[in-house]
Design a protein around this motif. Structure first.
Motif, PDB file in Angstrom:
ATOM      1  N   ASP A 169       0.830  -1.211   0.000  1.00  0.00           N
ATOM      2  CA  ASP A 169       0.000   0.000   0.000  1.00  0.00           C
ATOM      3  C   ASP A 169       0.863   1.259   0.000  1.00  0.00           C
ATOM      4  N   GLU A 191       1.381   4.297  -2.765  1.00  0.00           N
ATOM      5  CA  GLU A 191       1.195   5.723  -2.487  1.00  0.00           C
ATOM      6  C   GLU A 191       2.382   6.539  -2.969  1.00  0.00           C
ATOM      7  N   LYS A 250      -2.844   6.188   7.011  1.00  0.00           N
ATOM      8  CA  LYS A 250      -3.451   6.015   5.695  1.00  0.00           C
ATOM      9  C   LYS A 250      -4.085   7.310   5.191  1.00  0.00           C
ATOM     10  N   SER A 251      -4.853   7.943   6.073  1.00  0.00           N
ATOM     11  CA  SER A 251      -5.486   9.203   5.659  1.00  0.00           C
ATOM     12  C   SER A 251      -4.445  10.304   5.507  1.00  0.00           C
ATOM     13  N   SER A 267      -2.883   9.959   2.161  1.00  0.00           N
ATOM     14  CA  SER A 267      -3.848  10.383   1.154  1.00  0.00           C
ATOM     15  C   SER A 267      -3.885  11.906   1.064  1.00  0.00           C
ATOM     16  N   ARG A 268      -3.870  12.594   2.233  1.00  0.00           N
ATOM     17  CA  ARG A 268      -3.843  14.066   2.235  1.00  0.00           C
ATOM     18  C   ARG A 268      -2.563  14.594   1.598  1.00  0.00           C
ATOM     19  N   ASP A 309      -0.748  13.082  -0.702  1.00  0.00           N
ATOM     20  CA  ASP A 309      -0.863  12.844  -2.142  1.00  0.00           C
ATOM     21  C   ASP A 309      -1.694  13.946  -2.786  1.00  0.00           C
ATOM     22  N   ASP A 310      -2.803  14.269  -2.144  1.00  0.00           N
ATOM     23  CA  ASP A 310      -3.678  15.321  -2.677  1.00  0.00           C
ATOM     24  C   ASP A 310      -2.972  16.674  -2.661  1.00  0.00           C
TER      25      ASP A 310
END
Length: 965
Positions: free
Chosen positions: A853, A857, A950-951, A954-955, A957-958
């Motif tokens: 995972d 990312e 994980k979140s 994701s933040r 990456d954004d």
């Protein structure tokens, strides 16, 4: 051979054969030529019968023409290699020995008839040994024994280092042909060496009647050199009479020099001292006229035969000169004619300001160089023939280079050949690099052969592992101790009956837990791998898993589940003995970690997993031979790759992008470490890029160097099309095709040679890692502070917000704020990434668990950066990369833009017997790494993710996506 057609009885008009008639004047004729067909077809015997030929000489030039310029020897090479692969030098030597033996057998009747006075064949020691006394002696002894013919002479050059070798060999009863002799003075030294050797041989009980020697006095080359200087003097002279006097000397110097050398011979082999030796059965050392083919077409083609006829001499001639003398040679006792004229010629030469001593000194140097050049051509030809015969058994490498790089590689290969740099590398000559301590780190060159000698021990060890019925085996190591075994674990399928091989090179608690969950702790063998024994990560992991094993099977049995690989005398060596480890394997202290895959550090994990260690090493040895000391740079695959990488890097193409196909995908991580740690230092170096998927040619700047490595059965038309597009766009592309994964040992060695060569091109020491040490020192400072206070020193973020903190040094913070960084994460990332210019690279350094995972990312983030910024990208996991690319990031060129990613660990892991936990160690490593980056003035930013990882990823990456808009 066309010249052999004239070796027939002469016509009635001229019945006498001048060649044969030379014997009546006391001179033997030898042939300066040898080839296999020439012997097997009976042509040599024809010359012996018809011309009274009494000897044959060989040298690298002769064998190069015979072996390299035809297919005459191809079947013989095939036959030799059917018995097993061998080095290029060994192939040549076997061919040469066979030819010499067959020629000696043809001449043996003459040798016997003349009671050992003649009938000799000469074989030259390697010209590379011309300045190596001990090497010359050792090779001469070996050749003498291998040929095993009484009528053999070993050729040794008359260099300063050759003279003591000559004396020693004669003292052992080995017949010697002294070559490259030009000077009267040196001739006297040669003769004295022969006499001294005879005396020693007799003193030790030897029979001198079995010892023969000739002193090969070179002729035509002297005239070529003298004539050139005379022509220069003539051109400068204004007086016609002076021009005429100078012109009269042309073509006279060499003969005059030889005639006077013969007078030295007569004095040396006369008198009471010689008579005593002669009474013991000793034979005089005959003068042999060599280089007797005329170089100047204005001179009579048989000049150097006709003018040098005299008793107790030999004339060795090339085929064309032999034909010429047979056809129109004129006989007379010329050697002692006009001796006063000879002295006057040499005096006039000196009066003209031309030094014959200088000419002869230069000719020795030039002669050695010419023979070296011929040997290079010869061995290069044999290398190409060997590679063709090996076929798919050797991995194929093709270099498609842009014109600038191709030109540079060709020129540098020429330089390396002329300097003998490949031989120096194998001789562990530190002058190839920076002349510091490189000679102490070259044990990897010979480790494949040395370890193959110990293959039975590895096989026995593997049998014992299999007998224990372990389900799993775990390597606890870092850098070279982990990345090499990881390639093997991920490349080779699990062997039946052997444990599954895992590698753990992280201090991340989640990653450790994940590994522990994947194994049966009670049926697992642990391999603790550390050269120094003091590396932080494997020591912490060792302590943790020792406690876990002790809990599972009992403390008294725990040690039996551990194997140590370490250098002798290390702290791990002592700890393994104290804890009762099942086995300790010792590494070679002269092999650094990143070069250790073909040593116990790679082979013990391989054997544990049931991988065929013998096959792995035998495969590696195929490439060892291809990259060997005697293989010239142009035909040496490892050297070619290293020169290309190093020179491309110097020209700005320093992002070595490794594209490994699925079956060998993990090879790139090992090569990444090797290249980065070997070359990235002193502000120089190559930045390896692993795992970046291949994109369209438009995505790449002119800083890329691509290496594509795959197995032959992995066809990918789309991938190939992209590679062709890269080539068409002018990017250098190296393609390496392996026949199967079993040949991966070849690639380990090819890349090791290439890294060492690239380091030489870049002018750095490829075997140290000063900036890795700097990060370790800073980490120890932080952990020491923890040991004292129970906490790591406080640090102040540049900004703290919901979900993240940002850290950097004051200078970086100022620069980023000037570029618009504010309270938003994306603003800091936008400002940071805007600093990446063409020729730079962006590295994501994540101190989180390395799993599928998280790898995904980071891949998404890096590709977004690459595609938008068109710069090279690296995606690394800490602390693993600290022992790999970390060296280049800190010590290499200042072209990196670094984004370090750290995060809170939701669950820590304690380490038995220590205050520090794994989370604390990881945090100290991350901070130590970052501190060194910023202290070196690198463009570095650290994002610490708070809360759910994980979140948080994701933040991030954004935020990167928004920063790139």
């Amino acid at each position: 051979m066309e010249f052999l057609q004239t070796a027939r009885p002469r016509t009635e008009k001229n019945v006498m054969n001048p060649v044969r008639e030379l014997q009546n004047h006391g001179q033997a004729i030898w042939l300066d030529f040898l080839a296999r067909g020439f012997i097997t077809k009976g042509d040599l015997k024809t010359l012996v019968d018809n011309d009274g030929l009494r000897g044959v000489t060989s040298n690298p030039s002769i064998f190069e023409k015979a072996i390299g310029s035809s297919d005459e020897y191809d079947s013989a090479i095939v036959s030799l290699m059917k018995k097993g692969d061998r080095s290029v030098a060994d192939l040549y030597e076997q061919l040469a020995i066979e030819d010499i033996q067959h020629a000696a057998d043809v001449l043996r009747p003459a040798y016997d008839r003349l009671d050992g006075a003649d009938g000799f064949v000469s074989l030259e020691v390697s010209p590379y040994l011309a300045n190596d006394t001990e090497g010359t002696i050792a090779e001469a002894r070996r050749l003498w024994k291998s040929v095993n013919r009484k009528n053999l002479m070993i050729k040794v050059p008359a260099t300063p280092n050759g003279l003591p070798a000559i004396q020693q060999l004669i003292s052992e009863g080995i017949s010697v042909n002294i070559t490259l002799l030009f000077s009267q003075k040196v001739y006297v030294e040669v003769a004295e060496a022969y006499l001294a050797g005879l005396q020693n041989y007799i003193r030790n009980g030897g029979d001198p009647a079995h010892v023969a020697s000739v002193a090969s006095f070179f002729v035509s080359r002297i005239d070529s050199a003298a004539d050139k200087q005379l022509d220069e003097k003539i051109a400068q002279a204004n007086d016609p009479a002076e021009k005429a006097r100078l012109a009269a000397l042309k073509g006279k110097v060499a003969i005059a020099n030889a005639k006077l050398a013969y007078q030295e011979y007569k004095q040396l082999f006369a008198g009471e001292d010689w008579q005593k030796l002669e009474a013991e059965g000793a034979r005089p050392q005959r003068l042999l006229w060599a280089s007797t083919g005329t170089k100047n077409k204005d001179y009579r083609d048989v000049l150097y035969i006709e003018e040098l006829i005299g008793p107790d001499t030999v004339n060795t001639v090339p085929p064309a000169t032999l034909d010429g003398f047979r056809d129109h040679g004129e006989l007379r006792d010329s050697l002692e004619e006009n001796l006063d004229d000879a002295r006057q010629v040499l005096a006039a030469l000196a009066d003209a300001g031309i030094s014959l001593d200088a000419i002869t000194r230069d000719l020795v140097t030039e002669g050695v160089k010419l023979f070296e050049d011929a040997a290079d051509k010869l061995l290069g030809a044999v290398a190409r023939k060997r590679e063709k015969i090996l076929g798919s058994a050797i991995d194929r490498q093709t270099l498609s280079l842009d014109p600038s790089t191709a030109k540079s590689v060709e020129a540098k290969a020429d330089d390396w050949r002329a300097a003998g740099a490949v031989r120096k590398l194998w001789q562990k000559d530190k002058s190839v690099w920076t002349n510091t301590d490189e000679d102490k780190w070259l044990g990897w060159l010979t480790s494949p052969a040395a370890e193959l000698d110990r293959a039975a021990d590895y096989e026995d060890y593997a049998w014992r592992v299999k007998k224990q019925k372990f389900t799993d085996a775990v390597v606890l190591g870092m850098g070279g101790s982990s990345l090499g075994p990881e390639v093997l674990a991920k490349t080779f399928p699990k062997a039946a009956g052997f444990p599954k091989l895992h590698v753990l090179d992280s201090t991340d608690p989640a990653e450790i837990r994940s590994l522990e969950a994947a194994i049966d702790i009670a049926r697992t063998v642990f391999i603790v791998s550390s050269k120094s024994g003091g590396t932080t990560e494997p020591n912490a992991l060792k302590d943790y898993f020792h406690a876990r094993v002790a809990k599972a099977i009992g403390a008294d049995k725990a040690g039996h589940r551990f194997i140590a690989i370490t250098d002798p005398g290390s702290s791990l060596d002592a700890e393994a003995a104290r804890l009762g480890y099942a086995r300790t394997f010792h590494g070679d202290p002269e092999i650094g970690g990143r070069y250790s895959i073909l040593s116990p550090f790679g082979l013990v994990p391989a054997a544990t997993a049931g991988i065929d260690v013998t096959g792995l090493l035998e495969g590696a040895l195929v490439m060892v031979r291809s990259c060997g000391a005697q293989v010239p740079p142009h035909d040496n695959p490892g050297v070619q790759l290293g020169l290309a990488m190093g020179l491309a890097g110097r020209e700005g193409r320093d992002k070595v992008t490794i594209l490994a196909s699925p079956k060998i995908a993990d090879f790139g991580a090992w090569a990444e470490q090797l290249i980065a740690e070997s070359t990235g230092k002193e502000g120089k170096g190559l930045i390896p890029v692993d795992g970046e998927p291949l994109g369209d040619a438009s995505l790449y700047g002119d800083d890329r160097f691509f290496i594509d490595i795959r197995t032959a059965d992995e066809e990918d038309a789309a991938h190939d099309e992209k590679l062709r597009a890269l080539e068409n766009a002018g990017h250098p592309v190296v393609r390496i095709v392996m026949n199967s994964i079993e040949q991966i040992g070849q690639e380990f060695f090819r890349f090791e040679i290439a890294a060492a060569v690239a380091g030489a091109v870049l002018g750095i020491n490829p075997f140290d890692q000063p900036d890795v040490e700097a990060a370790k020192i800073r980490t120890r400072e932080l952990t020491s502070a923890f040991e004292k206070t129970g906490r790591l020193p406080d640090e102040e973020p540049a900004i703290s917000a919901n979900g993240f903190d940002i850290y950097t040094d004051a200078e970086n913070a100022r620069a980023l704020r000037e570029k618009g960084a504010d309270g938003e994460l994306s603003s800091w990332l936008k400002a940071h990434l805007s600093r990446a210019e063409p020729g730079d690279y962006v590295a994501l350094l994540a101190y989180v668990a390395r799993n599928e995972d998280h790898i995904g990312e980071l891949q998404r983030m890096r590709l977004a950066v690459r595609d938008r910024k068109k710069v090279a990208t690296c995606a690394e996991f800490g602390p693993r990369f600290l022992h790999s690319t970390g060296q280049a990031y800190k010590g290499g060129p200042d072209s990196g833009v670094f984004l370090q990613i750290t995060a809170d660990d939701p669950r820590d892991l304690k380490i038995p017997g220590r205050k520090m936990s794994f989370s604390i160690i990881k945090a100290a490593q991350a901070r130590g790494d970052f501190d060194v980056l910023t202290r070196r003035g690198r463009r570095a930013l650290r994002v610490h993710l708070k809360g759910n990882l994980k979140s948080g990823l994701s933040r991030l990456d954004d935020a990167i996506s928004r920063a790139l808009m």
